[in-house]
Write a protein that holds these residues in place. Structure first.
Motif, PDB file in Angstrom:
ATOM      1  N   THR A   1       8.580  -4.240  -6.983  1.00 26.88           N
ATOM      2  CA  THR A   1       7.370  -3.607  -6.487  1.00 26.88           C
ATOM      3  C   THR A   1       7.571  -2.123  -6.595  1.00 26.88           C
ATOM      4  O   THR A   1       8.480  -1.553  -6.014  1.00 26.88           O
ATOM      5  N   THR A   2       6.719  -1.503  -7.354  1.00 26.02           N
ATOM      6  CA  THR A   2       6.782  -0.070  -7.631  1.00 26.02           C
ATOM      7  C   THR A   2       8.195   0.371  -7.991  1.00 26.02           C
ATOM      8  O   THR A   2       8.691   1.374  -7.499  1.00 26.02           O
TER       9      THR A   2
ATOM     10  N   ASP B   1       2.227  -4.578  -8.365  1.00 22.45           N
ATOM     11  CA  ASP B   1       3.261  -4.149  -7.415  1.00 22.45           C
ATOM     12  C   ASP B   1       4.064  -5.320  -6.851  1.00 22.45           C
ATOM     13  O   ASP B   1       4.780  -5.181  -5.865  1.00 22.45           O
TER      14      ASP B   1
ATOM     15  N   LEU C   1       3.065  -8.284  -5.571  1.00 24.61           N
ATOM     16  CA  LEU C   1       2.548  -8.940  -4.375  1.00 24.61           C
ATOM     17  C   LEU C   1       1.522 -10.013  -4.714  1.00 24.61           C
ATOM     18  O   LEU C   1       0.878  -9.980  -5.764  1.00 24.61           O
TER      19      LEU C   1
ATOM     20  N   TRP D   1      -0.410  -9.506   2.514  1.00 25.91           N
ATOM     21  CA  TRP D   1       0.256  -9.494   1.208  1.00 25.91           C
ATOM     22  C   TRP D   1       1.675 -10.009   1.355  1.00 25.91           C
ATOM     23  O   TRP D   1       2.367  -9.663   2.317  1.00 25.91           O
TER      24      TRP D   1
ATOM     25  N   ASP E   1       5.394 -10.768  -0.883  1.00 26.79           N
ATOM     26  CA  ASP E   1       6.216 -10.792  -2.086  1.00 26.79           C
ATOM     27  C   ASP E   1       7.050 -12.062  -1.993  1.00 26.79           C
ATOM     28  O   ASP E   1       6.847 -12.889  -1.087  1.00 26.79           O
TER      29      ASP E   1
ATOM     30  N   TRP F   1       4.299  -8.405   3.726  1.00 26.39           N
ATOM     31  CA  TRP F   1       4.826  -7.117   3.269  1.00 26.39           C
ATOM     32  C   TRP F   1       3.767  -6.075   3.592  1.00 26.39           C
ATOM     33  O   TRP F   1       2.610  -6.194   3.171  1.00 26.39           O
ATOM     34  N   SER F   2       4.140  -5.058   4.360  1.00 34.69           N
ATOM     35  CA  SER F   2       3.220  -3.978   4.687  1.00 34.69           C
ATOM     36  C   SER F   2       3.234  -2.957   3.563  1.00 34.69           C
ATOM     37  O   SER F   2       4.252  -2.316   3.313  1.00 34.69           O
ATOM     38  N   ARG F   3       2.094  -2.818   2.906  1.00 41.57           N
ATOM     39  CA  ARG F   3       1.996  -1.862   1.803  1.00 41.57           C
ATOM     40  C   ARG F   3       2.054  -0.422   2.319  1.00 41.57           C
ATOM     41  O   ARG F   3       2.573   0.451   1.641  1.00 41.57           O
ATOM     42  N   SER F   4       1.546  -0.173   3.514  1.00 43.41           N
ATOM     43  CA  SER F   4       1.553   1.191   4.041  1.00 43.41           C
ATOM     44  C   SER F   4       2.911   1.581   4.617  1.00 43.41           C
ATOM     45  O   SER F   4       3.387   2.691   4.399  1.00 43.41           O
TER      46      SER F   4
ATOM     47  N   ARG G   1       5.733  -0.104   3.936  1.00 46.78           N
ATOM     48  CA  ARG G   1       6.767  -0.486   2.978  1.00 46.78           C
ATOM     49  C   ARG G   1       7.898  -1.273   3.654  1.00 46.78           C
ATOM     50  O   ARG G   1       9.073  -1.001   3.436  1.00 46.78           O
TER      51      ARG G   1
END
Length: 146
Positions: A7-8, A29, A31, A49, A51, A67-70, A72
């Motif tokens: 992811t990224t 990314d 997810l 989300w 992974d 998974w928290s995208r904000s 991380r």
């Protein structure tokens, strides 16, 4: 052997079964969207989300891990709020790009404190669809052949 999810550009190790991991179609990314639904009523509660590792944790602990995208980072629903999601079943859709997690929701599912994330901003209600659908056949509605 643990599979890796990228992811990224930052791979996170995972213990997800490689056969399941091979089936997932992830976003750029890494997810997969996970829809949480109340198992006994069908109420759609939220979208999170996952992974590979979040899915592995969800499948093995019986509690939804996202998974928290904000932030991380991983978060387990209920650890800070007390509003737990106890997993009843997990299904992969026909395109292998979305998860449906049926849960027993304890308390609010939404971070706003609402039962569901989908009740505050309704754009269209079923009653607003007068003249559309199968019951309108023969009335000149699109697709009615008139």
């Amino acid at each position: 052997m643990a599979s890796m999810t990228s992811t990224t550009g930052s791979p996170r190790p995972s213990s997800l079964d490689p056969e399941i991991a091979a089936r997932l179609k992830r976003s750029a990314d890494g997810l997969v969207p996970a829809i949480a639904q109340q198992y006994d009523t069908g109420e759609v509660l939220m979208l999170g989300w996952m992974d590979d590792e979040a899915l592995h944790r969800t499948l093995t602990t019986g509690r939804c891990t996202y998974w928290s995208r904000s932030r991380r980072e991983y978060w387990v629903k209920g650890d800070t709020s007390g509003h737990f999601q106890w997993v009843k079943s997990v299904a992969l859709d026909c395109d292998a790009d979305t998860l449906l997690v049926k849960v027993d929701q304890v308390g609010a599912a939404c971070h706003t404190g609402a039962r569901t994330c989908f009740d505050a901003d309704v754009l269209l209600k079923d009653a607003d669809l007068r003249g559309a659908g199968p019951e309108a056949a023969g009335s000149g509605a699109p697709g009615s052949g008139q």
